[in-house]
Structures are given as structure tokens and as C-alpha cells.
Design an enzyme around this catalytic site. Structure first.
Site, short mmCIF file in Angstrom:
data_model
loop_
_atom_site.label_atom_id
_atom_site.label_comp_id
_atom_site.label_asym_id
_atom_site.label_seq_id
_atom_site.Cartn_x
_atom_site.Cartn_y
_atom_site.Cartn_z
N ASP A 30 0.85 -1.19 0.00
CA ASP A 30 0.00 0.00 0.00
C ASP A 30 0.89 1.25 0.00
OD1 ASP A 30 -3.21 0.56 0.97
OD2 ASP A 30 -1.79 2.22 1.10
N ILE A 31 0.52 2.24 -0.80
CA ILE A 31 1.32 3.45 -0.94
C ILE A 31 1.29 4.32 0.32
CG2 ILE A 31 -0.42 5.06 -1.89
CD1 ILE A 31 1.68 5.68 -4.12
N ASN A 87 -12.86 -3.50 2.18
CA ASN A 87 -13.78 -2.37 2.24
C ASN A 87 -14.68 -2.42 1.01
OD1 ASN A 87 -12.53 -1.42 4.59
ND2 ASN A 87 -11.03 -0.24 3.44
N GLY A 93 -16.17 2.22 3.30
CA GLY A 93 -14.97 3.06 3.25
C GLY A 93 -14.10 2.79 2.03
N GLN A 94 -14.68 2.22 0.98
CA GLN A 94 -13.90 1.93 -0.22
C GLN A 94 -13.63 3.22 -1.00
OE1 GLN A 94 -15.77 -0.91 -2.88
NE2 GLN A 94 -13.92 -1.12 -4.13
N HIS A 100 -10.10 -5.05 -3.66
CA HIS A 100 -8.77 -5.26 -3.08
C HIS A 100 -8.91 -5.69 -1.64
CE1 HIS A 100 -9.91 -1.01 -2.67
NE2 HIS A 100 -9.27 -1.03 -1.52
N LEU A 101 -8.07 -6.61 -1.26
CA LEU A 101 -8.01 -7.09 0.13
C LEU A 101 -6.80 -6.45 0.79
CD1 LEU A 101 -9.01 -9.18 2.31
CD2 LEU A 101 -7.33 -10.74 1.35
N HIS A 102 -7.04 -5.73 1.89
CA HIS A 102 -5.94 -5.17 2.67
C HIS A 102 -5.40 -6.23 3.62
CE1 HIS A 102 -6.74 -0.70 2.16
NE2 HIS A 102 -7.95 -1.15 1.85
P1 AMP Z 1 -9.78 1.56 0.15
O1 AMP Z 1 -10.00 2.78 0.99
O2 AMP Z 1 -10.13 0.27 0.83
O3 AMP Z 1 -10.40 1.69 -1.22
O4 AMP Z 1 -8.21 1.46 -0.02
C1 AMP Z 1 -7.50 1.97 -1.10
C2 AMP Z 1 -6.04 1.83 -0.73
O5 AMP Z 1 -5.28 1.99 -1.91
C3 AMP Z 1 -5.55 2.86 0.28
O6 AMP Z 1 -5.03 2.20 1.42
C4 AMP Z 1 -4.46 3.61 -0.49
O7 AMP Z 1 -3.39 4.00 0.33
C5 AMP Z 1 -4.06 2.60 -1.55
N1 AMP Z 1 -3.50 3.16 -2.75
C6 AMP Z 1 -3.94 4.21 -3.46
N2 AMP Z 1 -3.15 4.43 -4.54
C7 AMP Z 1 -2.19 3.48 -4.49
C8 AMP Z 1 -1.05 3.17 -5.32
N3 AMP Z 1 -0.76 3.88 -6.42
N4 AMP Z 1 -0.27 2.12 -4.95
C9 AMP Z 1 -0.53 1.41 -3.85
N5 AMP Z 1 -1.59 1.64 -3.05
C10 AMP Z 1 -2.39 2.66 -3.36
#
Ligand code: AMP
Ligand code: ZN
Length: 114
Positions: A30-31, A87, A93-94, A100-102
Site C-alpha cells: 500500500d502506498i 472495504n 470506506g472503499q 482489493h483485500l488489505h
Molecule cells: P480503500 O480505501 O479500501 O479503497 O483502499 C484503497 C487503498 O489503496 C488505500 O489504502 C491507499 O493508500 C491505496 N493506494 C492508493 N493508490 C495506491 C497506489 N498507487 N499504490 C498502492 N496503493 C495505493
């Protein structure tokens, strides 16, 4: 999907710190990490969110979960565990509309979420 951020990452059009990749999924850091270990697993095909999955996505979802735990162990989370989060849509909170799975680890997390 052309304009989708995670489709672009999955297609290697945008760089990411990739931890695992095969023909169906990709795992990358995650960035904006919320824990010392924080990575995401995405299907390579565009699926908006968990509620947009179809009958024939069942094995893909299992594949994502299986690799989530496998990579979490490789990242050093086996002893103390980790949190696996999906999410979904606004109330979930998406913010990125590609399933995507965190996976978050190496930090004590609390419940319930805020
Ligand atoms: P969500 O809020 O569950 O949709 O999570 C989206 C996630 O994507 C967040 O934790 C961001 O930090 C992550 N994210 C956004 N842009 C990037 C990227 N370019 N590379 C890696 N993670 C990212
Ligand atoms: Zn996408």
C-alpha cells in the site's frame, strides 16, 4: 478498465512494490501504509467490489484469501497474526473501486473500527 488505478498497476502501467503476481492476482505494498506491514491483493480482472462478484469468481476469491495468508506469513506476521480487510462501497470506506483485500500486520490493531 482503462481509467482504473488498480487495473493499471495489475497491467504494469503504473509502478508498485510487487510482492507476488500470477496470472490471476497481484499483491503489492500500500502506498500509504497504516501498519509496518500493509499490502493489497487485487484480481487482475476488473471487479468493482466484493458485491459485484459473480458465481464463477468463487475460486478467484479463495485464491486471493489463500495468498493473503501466505504472503502475510512471508512478511513476518505468522506468530502474531494480521488483519485481513475488504472495504466495500461507501459505507465500507472503499475509495478505489477495484476489489482489493488489505493485509495489515506487525502492529496491534483494535476493534471496532472508527
Ligand atoms: P480503500 O480505501 O479500501 O479503497 O483502499 C484503497 C487503498 O489503496 C488505500 O489504502 C491507499 O493508500 C491505496 N493506494 C492508493 N493508490 C495506491 C497506489 N498507487 N499504490 C498502492 N496503493 C495505493
Ligand atoms: Zn480495475
Amino acid at each position: 478498465m482503462e481509467s482504473c488505478l488498480f487495473c493499471k498497476i495489475a497491467n504494469h502501467e503504473i509502478p508498485a512494490e510487487i510482492l507476488y503476481e500470477d496470472d490471476r492476482i497481484m499483491a503489492f505494498k500500500d502506498i500509504s501504509p497504516q501498519a509496518p506491514v500493509h499490502f493489497l491483493l487485487v484480481p487482475k480482472k476488473h471487479i468493482e467490489n466484493l458485491m459485484e462478484t459473480a458465481e464463477n469468481d468463487e475460486s478467484l476469491l479463495g485464491h486471493i484469501l489463500f495468498y493473503a495468508q501466505k504472503i502475510a506469513k512471508q512478511e513476518g506476521c505468522e506468530e502474531k497474526g494480521a488483519r485481513f480487510v475488504l472495504n466495500c462501497k461507501t459505507d465500507g470506506g472503499q475509495t478505489v473501486n477495484h476489489l482489493h483485500l488489505h493485509v495489515l500486520g506487525k502492529r496491534m490493531l483494535y476493534w471496532p473500527p472508527g
